[in-house]
Structure formats: structure tokens, C-alpha cells
Motif scaffolding. Structure first.
Motif, PDB file in Angstrom:
ATOM      1  N   LYS A  34      10.545  63.351  54.995  1.00 50.16           N
ATOM      2  CA  LYS A  34       9.379  62.925  55.750  1.00 50.16           C
ATOM      3  C   LYS A  34       9.095  61.470  55.432  1.00 50.16           C
ATOM      4  O   LYS A  34       9.545  60.941  54.421  1.00 50.16           O
ATOM      5  CB  LYS A  34       8.155  63.773  55.419  1.00 50.16           C
ATOM      6  CG  LYS A  34       7.648  63.621  53.981  1.00 50.16           C
ATOM      7  CD  LYS A  34       6.402  64.476  53.757  1.00 50.16           C
ATOM      8  CE  LYS A  34       5.870  64.310  52.333  1.00 50.16           C
ATOM      9  NZ  LYS A  34       4.655  65.125  52.105  1.00 50.16           N
ATOM     10  N   ASP A  50      13.297  66.836  62.777  1.00 52.27           N
ATOM     11  CA  ASP A  50      12.843  65.652  63.515  1.00 52.27           C
ATOM     12  C   ASP A  50      13.942  64.609  63.655  1.00 52.27           C
ATOM     13  O   ASP A  50      13.871  63.751  64.546  1.00 52.27           O
ATOM     14  CB  ASP A  50      11.642  65.008  62.803  1.00 52.27           C
ATOM     15  CG  ASP A  50      10.363  65.805  62.973  1.00 52.27           C
ATOM     16  OD1 ASP A  50      10.354  66.774  63.774  1.00 52.27           O
ATOM     17  OD2 ASP A  50       9.367  65.480  62.296  1.00 52.27           O
ATOM     18  N   TYR A  70      13.799  72.436  52.851  1.00 52.23           N
ATOM     19  CA  TYR A  70      12.836  71.655  53.611  1.00 52.23           C
ATOM     20  C   TYR A  70      12.698  70.223  53.095  1.00 52.23           C
ATOM     21  O   TYR A  70      12.361  69.314  53.855  1.00 52.23           O
ATOM     22  CB  TYR A  70      11.458  72.342  53.594  1.00 52.23           C
ATOM     23  CG  TYR A  70      10.697  72.140  52.301  1.00 52.23           C
ATOM     24  CD1 TYR A  70       9.739  71.127  52.193  1.00 52.23           C
ATOM     25  CD2 TYR A  70      10.945  72.930  51.186  1.00 52.23           C
ATOM     26  CE1 TYR A  70       9.047  70.924  51.009  1.00 52.23           C
ATOM     27  CE2 TYR A  70      10.263  72.731  50.007  1.00 52.23           C
ATOM     28  CZ  TYR A  70       9.313  71.731  49.923  1.00 52.23           C
ATOM     29  OH  TYR A  70       8.642  71.519  48.748  1.00 52.23           O
ATOM     30  N   ASN A  76      15.021  67.736  57.867  1.00 54.55           N
ATOM     31  CA  ASN A  76      13.905  67.835  58.812  1.00 54.55           C
ATOM     32  C   ASN A  76      14.485  67.713  60.211  1.00 54.55           C
ATOM     33  O   ASN A  76      15.159  66.727  60.529  1.00 54.55           O
ATOM     34  CB  ASN A  76      12.895  66.712  58.541  1.00 54.55           C
ATOM     35  CG  ASN A  76      11.629  66.843  59.365  1.00 54.55           C
ATOM     36  OD1 ASN A  76      11.663  67.338  60.495  1.00 54.55           O
ATOM     37  ND2 ASN A  76      10.508  66.371  58.825  1.00 54.55           N
TER      38      ASN A  76
END
Length: 244
Positions: free
Chosen positions: A29, A67, A61, A65
């Protein structure tokens, strides 16, 4: 090497920029943005004219990701090289799965997947004459409450993988987990790797906000003639003290 830049993003995520490539490892992230940040990852990906390669070592995790699949680049297609335990749709033609002991070669970039003492793989990437190793969750995970059998299993498992990695001489950059949750054993795996493989530079990761880890690890591996990198904050351009 003037063309080489290494940025620490967060946790185990790094950006390595070489002459022809922007290589991203284990995006988790984006940290909270600070006006003093030395890189904007999204802007870097969007605007670079270099080939973008995205690696994820496993599906935990904090190393993967989804994304990443939404990232776009103005100038070309992004290539993804992912551990085989990560699931993605068949419609993503620019994604490539890799398992332990497999090699993937494309566009003059060679990737060899080694094992991990946790899930997934570790990566040795050769690009523009630079050898980069990202350990993922490969480490000597020695916990204080391990039984003798658990300790023996982990020690032998870890040392076997490091022996295989050591067949590749002259690794330039190593990203390696130095996890303070292991308490007095947190440097064990990194020190063994430094002594056995003797890369030019080792860069700590997986240490949360415990930046003190970097200075102590640097001091510990100096006796092996391995340079340790200092990370001061997230979104940080590393100031390397030796040339590659």
C-alpha cells in the motif's frame, strides 16, 4: 552507477530504477503522503517512458495488492511477474506466473525464482547488468517459542535455499526481511545471508516503523564486507555509499 536509483516505498515494497526499467517489488500500500516524500509511486508508474516490471513474491496481504492490476502507463504495457500462488484472471495477458526453480526471460530481463521459508518465492532479477535479489518472506524465522524440532527444520530449510542462491555470484542488491518481532533473533537470517552470499548491498525490509533496525543491521554486516543501506522514512530515495 549513475543510472541506478532505489526507492523504499513501504514494508517490503521497493522501486529499482535502472537505465531501461522501473522495477517494483511487493507493493502492499502507499503510505500516508508527506510533503517531503522523495517519490510518488503513482506518478512514477504513469509517466515513465521506461519498461515497468511489477513483481509480487506471494499472496500474503502485506506483499500483494490487486490494485497493481489497475496501474496504467502513458507509454507502454506494464508486465507482471507473480508467484504461482497468486490468482488472477486469464484476461490479463501481460501477467506471468513463476514457481520455485523456474526462470523467466523477457526483454533482456532474466528472473530466477528461488524458494521461500514461508509462502511463495524469492526473486533474482538481472536487468541492465545489475543483479537484484528480493527475498519476499524468505528468512530464518526463529521464534523464541519454537520447539527444537521446529528450530532444526527452519534452520536446515533456510540454509538449503541460501546455498542454492549462492550459486549466483556477485549479487549487487539484496532486499531482506529484518523483522523485529523475532526479537533477539531478528538479525539472524540477514547476517547468515550476508556472510554466505556476500552481496554488495543489503537493504532491510519488513520492519514496520522501526527504522533503527537499519543502522544496527548495517553495523552487524560490516564485518562481512557487505554494505548495509539506511532507510529513514517511507517514499525514500536510498543514498548508497558504494558504486555498483
Amino acid at each position: 552507477m549513475e543510472d541506478l536509483k532505489i526507492y523504499y516505498i513501504y514494508h517490503s515494497c521497493f522501486v529499482v530504477e535502472t537505465r531501461n526499467y522501473v522495477i517494483i517489488f511487493d507493493y502492499f500500500k502507499n503510505p500516508v503522503k508527506n510533503e517531503k516524500d522523495e517519490i510518488s509511486l503513482n506518478e512514477k508508474i504513469l509517466n515513465t517512458k521506461k519498461k515497468v516490471l511489477v513483481f509480487s513474491s506471494h499472496s500474503h496481504y502485506d506483499h500483494f495488492n490487486k490494485d497493481i492490476f489497475s496501474w496504467e502507463n502513458k507509454f507502454g504495457i506494464i508486465e507482471y511477474i507473480l508467484s504461482s500462488d497468486i490468482s488472477f484472471g486469464d484476461e490479463l495477458q501481460n501477467c506471468h506466473k513463476i514457481s520455485e526453480n523456474e526462470t523467466f526471460v523477457k526483454d533482456r530481463v532474466r528472473t530466477k525464482a528461488y524458494g521461500s521459508t514461508d509462502l511463495g518465492v524469492s526473486f533474482l532479477v538481472e536487468a541492465d547488468g545489475i543483479k537484484i535479489f528480493h527475498a519476499g518472506d524468505l528468512n530464518w524465522w526463529y521464534w523464541k517459542d519454537d520447539t527444537p524440532d521446529e528450530e532444526k527444520y527452519m534452520r536446515e530449510y533456510y540454509q538449503r535455499i541460501v546455498k542454492e542462491i549462492n550459486e549466483n555470484k556477485e549479487i549487487d542488491i539484496v532486499f531482506f526481511p529484518i523483522d523485529p518481532r523475532l526479537e533477539e533473533f531478528c538479525y539472524l537470517g540477514g547476517e547468515y545471508f550476508a556472510e554466505s552470499v556476500k552481496p554488495k548491498i543489503m537493504v532491510p525490509m519488513h520492519f514496520d516503523e522501526n527504522f533503527y533496525i537499519c543502522k544496527e543491521f548495517k553495523e552487524r554486516i560490516a564485518r562481512f564486507n557487505v554494505e548495509g543501506a539506511i532507510i529513514e522514512k517511507t517514499n525514500f530515495l536510498l543514498k548508497l555509499e558504494i558504486n555498483i
